[in-house]
Design a protein around this motif. Structure first.
Motif, PDB file in Angstrom:
ATOM      1  N   PRO A 124       0.834  -1.207   0.000  1.00 19.28           N
ATOM      2  CA  PRO A 124       0.000   0.000   0.000  1.00 19.28           C
ATOM      3  C   PRO A 124       0.870   1.259   0.000  1.00 19.28           C
ATOM      4  O   PRO A 124       2.010   1.247   0.475  1.00 19.28           O
ATOM      5  CB  PRO A 124      -0.787  -0.115   1.309  1.00 19.28           C
ATOM      6  CG  PRO A 124       0.159  -0.846   2.213  1.00 19.28           C
ATOM      7  CD  PRO A 124       0.937  -1.810   1.341  1.00 19.28           C
ATOM      8  N   HIS A 138      -4.680   7.325  -8.351  1.00 17.52           N
ATOM      9  CA  HIS A 138      -4.314   6.601  -7.132  1.00 17.52           C
ATOM     10  C   HIS A 138      -5.045   7.199  -5.946  1.00 17.52           C
ATOM     11  O   HIS A 138      -5.215   8.419  -5.857  1.00 17.52           O
ATOM     12  CB  HIS A 138      -2.807   6.674  -6.877  1.00 17.52           C
ATOM     13  CG  HIS A 138      -2.392   5.998  -5.607  1.00 17.52           C
ATOM     14  ND1 HIS A 138      -1.991   6.698  -4.474  1.00 17.52           N
ATOM     15  CD2 HIS A 138      -2.329   4.679  -5.267  1.00 17.52           C
ATOM     16  CE1 HIS A 138      -1.698   5.851  -3.512  1.00 17.52           C
ATOM     17  NE2 HIS A 138      -1.885   4.620  -3.962  1.00 17.52           N
ATOM     18  N   ASN A 143      -8.277   1.021  -1.997  1.00 16.50           N
ATOM     19  CA  ASN A 143      -7.434   0.268  -2.945  1.00 16.50           C
ATOM     20  C   ASN A 143      -6.094   0.972  -3.147  1.00 16.50           C
ATOM     21  O   ASN A 143      -5.649   1.183  -4.285  1.00 16.50           O
ATOM     22  CB  ASN A 143      -8.154   0.082  -4.278  1.00 16.50           C
ATOM     23  CG  ASN A 143      -9.348  -0.833  -4.175  1.00 16.50           C
ATOM     24  OD1 ASN A 143      -9.345  -1.803  -3.412  1.00 16.50           O
ATOM     25  ND2 ASN A 143     -10.390  -0.547  -4.943  1.00 16.50           N
ATOM     26  N   ASN A 144      -5.439   1.321  -2.043  1.00 13.90           N
ATOM     27  CA  ASN A 144      -4.243   2.151  -2.147  1.00 13.90           C
ATOM     28  C   ASN A 144      -2.997   1.405  -2.602  1.00 13.90           C
ATOM     29  O   ASN A 144      -1.903   1.958  -2.625  1.00 13.90           O
ATOM     30  CB  ASN A 144      -3.979   2.879  -0.830  1.00 13.90           C
ATOM     31  CG  ASN A 144      -3.754   1.944   0.341  1.00 13.90           C
ATOM     32  OD1 ASN A 144      -3.915   0.730   0.228  1.00 13.90           O
ATOM     33  ND2 ASN A 144      -3.388   2.510   1.482  1.00 13.90           N
ATOM     34  N   THR A 145      -3.167   0.150  -2.990  1.00 14.12           N
ATOM     35  CA  THR A 145      -2.066  -0.580  -3.637  1.00 14.12           C
ATOM     36  C   THR A 145      -2.073  -0.357  -5.148  1.00 14.12           C
ATOM     37  O   THR A 145      -1.102  -0.686  -5.825  1.00 14.12           O
ATOM     38  CB  THR A 145      -2.173  -2.093  -3.370  1.00 14.12           C
ATOM     39  OG1 THR A 145      -3.366  -2.598  -3.998  1.00 14.12           O
ATOM     40  CG2 THR A 145      -2.200  -2.392  -1.887  1.00 14.12           C
ATOM     41  N   ARG A 146      -3.179   0.188  -5.673  1.00 13.56           N
ATOM     42  CA  ARG A 146      -3.387   0.221  -7.123  1.00 13.56           C
ATOM     43  C   ARG A 146      -3.072   1.584  -7.733  1.00 13.56           C
ATOM     44  O   ARG A 146      -3.453   2.617  -7.197  1.00 13.56           O
ATOM     45  CB  ARG A 146      -4.835  -0.140  -7.459  1.00 13.56           C
ATOM     46  CG  ARG A 146      -5.261  -1.507  -6.988  1.00 13.56           C
ATOM     47  CD  ARG A 146      -6.714  -1.772  -7.364  1.00 13.56           C
ATOM     48  NE  ARG A 146      -7.169  -3.077  -6.897  1.00 13.56           N
ATOM     49  CZ  ARG A 146      -8.361  -3.585  -7.149  1.00 13.56           C
ATOM     50  NH1 ARG A 146      -9.249  -2.884  -7.856  1.00 13.56           N
ATOM     51  NH2 ARG A 146      -8.686  -4.780  -6.683  1.00 13.56           N
ATOM     52  N   THR A 148      -3.976   3.128 -11.349  1.00 20.50           N
ATOM     53  CA  THR A 148      -4.832   2.837 -12.503  1.00 20.50           C
ATOM     54  C   THR A 148      -4.605   3.869 -13.596  1.00 20.50           C
ATOM     55  O   THR A 148      -4.517   5.076 -13.320  1.00 20.50           O
ATOM     56  CB  THR A 148      -6.316   2.856 -12.086  1.00 20.50           C
ATOM     57  OG1 THR A 148      -6.518   1.926 -11.015  1.00 20.50           O
ATOM     58  CG2 THR A 148      -7.214   2.489 -13.260  1.00 20.50           C
ATOM     59  N   GLY A 181      -4.297  -7.353 -10.809  1.00 17.16           N
ATOM     60  CA  GLY A 181      -4.512  -8.277  -9.707  1.00 17.16           C
ATOM     61  C   GLY A 181      -4.188  -9.723  -9.994  1.00 17.16           C
ATOM     62  O   GLY A 181      -4.313 -10.579  -9.105  1.00 17.16           O
ATOM     63  N   TYR A 215      -4.557  -1.610 -14.076  1.00 19.28           N
ATOM     64  CA  TYR A 215      -3.893  -1.082 -12.890  1.00 19.28           C
ATOM     65  C   TYR A 215      -2.702  -1.973 -12.548  1.00 19.28           C
ATOM     66  O   TYR A 215      -2.671  -3.160 -12.872  1.00 19.28           O
ATOM     67  CB  TYR A 215      -4.849  -0.963 -11.699  1.00 19.28           C
ATOM     68  CG  TYR A 215      -5.359  -2.246 -11.104  1.00 19.28           C
ATOM     69  CD1 TYR A 215      -4.645  -2.927 -10.108  1.00 19.28           C
ATOM     70  CD2 TYR A 215      -6.579  -2.785 -11.505  1.00 19.28           C
ATOM     71  CE1 TYR A 215      -5.131  -4.098  -9.546  1.00 19.28           C
ATOM     72  CE2 TYR A 215      -7.076  -3.955 -10.948  1.00 19.28           C
ATOM     73  CZ  TYR A 215      -6.347  -4.609  -9.965  1.00 19.28           C
ATOM     74  OH  TYR A 215      -6.822  -5.776  -9.408  1.00 19.28           O
ATOM     75  N   GLU A 217       0.363  -2.975  -9.461  1.00 19.48           N
ATOM     76  CA  GLU A 217       0.708  -2.995  -8.046  1.00 19.48           C
ATOM     77  C   GLU A 217       2.147  -3.480  -7.904  1.00 19.48           C
ATOM     78  O   GLU A 217       2.650  -4.204  -8.767  1.00 19.48           O
ATOM     79  CB  GLU A 217      -0.211  -3.942  -7.273  1.00 19.48           C
ATOM     80  CG  GLU A 217      -1.688  -3.576  -7.335  1.00 19.48           C
ATOM     81  CD  GLU A 217      -2.556  -4.698  -6.799  1.00 19.48           C
ATOM     82  OE1 GLU A 217      -3.157  -4.511  -5.724  1.00 19.48           O
ATOM     83  OE2 GLU A 217      -2.624  -5.768  -7.462  1.00 19.48           O
TER      84      GLU A 217
END
Length: 258
Positions: A124, A138, A143-146, A148, A181, A215, A217
């Motif tokens: 994250p 962002h 969803n603060n790992t992503r 997009t 993902g 997105y 990660e």
């Protein structure tokens, strides 16, 4: 023949653009003596159409604008107005083309220390050091790992984790990029195999093609539990000798038009 063709064009302009502006031709106001000009004497644009579809227009000039717009080269709407245009140029044949230019930028950090586990985990990012600009999005809370992207393009990803070894185990610590993902980005992994207990910062640098709504990660994993952590180091000092904070990991993403 040339004179007949020229006057025919004038008549067509008058029929096609009467509702917008009245075209004129002449020599007055032209620096080069004897040169002909075609244009309008009012503040409305001169629009060119083919099959009733606008292809170009000349508008009254404004600051930082040539006043010439090619309608069929415009892009779909992009967040943040400075980036919602297509940079254009001309090729060796004089054809107008779109040229590559920056369309997205963001820098984000993790500013808390976080344990690396033996389960593949997305990292994250709780701080946006430079706010998302253009075609990358962002959130630091949802969803603060992503990260997009909102349009197709070529994206450059730079990341640097600060790893601290917290046990005497010698297992590797691995970082890599994952898309949507599920898909590991080929050749994006970096691996740290310890030789001491010192902290070390290692960079990850990847260029990749992404489609709108993709997105990415940053993933991390170690082979043993309680072996590594991503360490945030507070800054010190003040004024001209101040040492800034060293985040547990920092990421910088740039996007470019294809």
């Amino acid at each position: 023949m040339k004179r007949i063709l020229f006057f025919t064009l004038i008549i067509l302009f008058d029929l096609g653009f009467a509702q917008v502006s009245t075209p004129y031709w002449g020599t007055s106001g032209i620096t080069a003596s004897g040169s002909y000009w075609l244009g309008t004497k009012n503040p409305y644009p001169l629009i060119f159409k083919v099959n009733n579809l606008e292809i170009a227009r000349f508008s009254p000039g404004v600051s930082n604008s040539s006043g010439l717009r090619f309608a069929q080269l415009t892009n779909s709407t992009v967040s943040n107005s400075p980036l919602n245009v297509s940079p254009i140029g001309v090729d060796n044949n004089g054809e107008v083309i779109r040229i590559s230019s920056l369309m997205a930028s963001i820098t984000s950090s993790l500013t808390i220390t976080r344990l690396v586990t033996n389960t593949a985990t997305a990292i994250p990012f709780n701080v946006d050091d430079n706010a998302a600009f253009g075609t990358v999005l962002h959130s630091t809370t949802v969803n603060n790992t992503r990260f997009t992207v909102t349009r197709n393009g070529k994206y450059v990803v730079f990341a640097q984790p600060q790893i601290e070894r917290i046990s005497n185990a010698t297992a590797a610590c691995i970082f890599w990029l994952r898309k949507n993902g599920t898909t590991a980005i080929a050749n994006s992994a970096i691996r740290y195999q310890p030789g001491s207990n010192l902290n070390i910062a290692i960079p990850l640098f990847v260029t990749l093609d992404l489609m709108a709504n993709d997105y990415i990660e940053i993933m991390c994993q170690t082979q043993d539990t309680n072996t590594y952590q991503l360490t945030n180091t507070a800054g010190s000092g003040s004024g001209s000798t101040q040492i800034p904070n060293t985040p547990a990991i920092i990421i910088d993403i740039k996007g470019f038009y294809n």
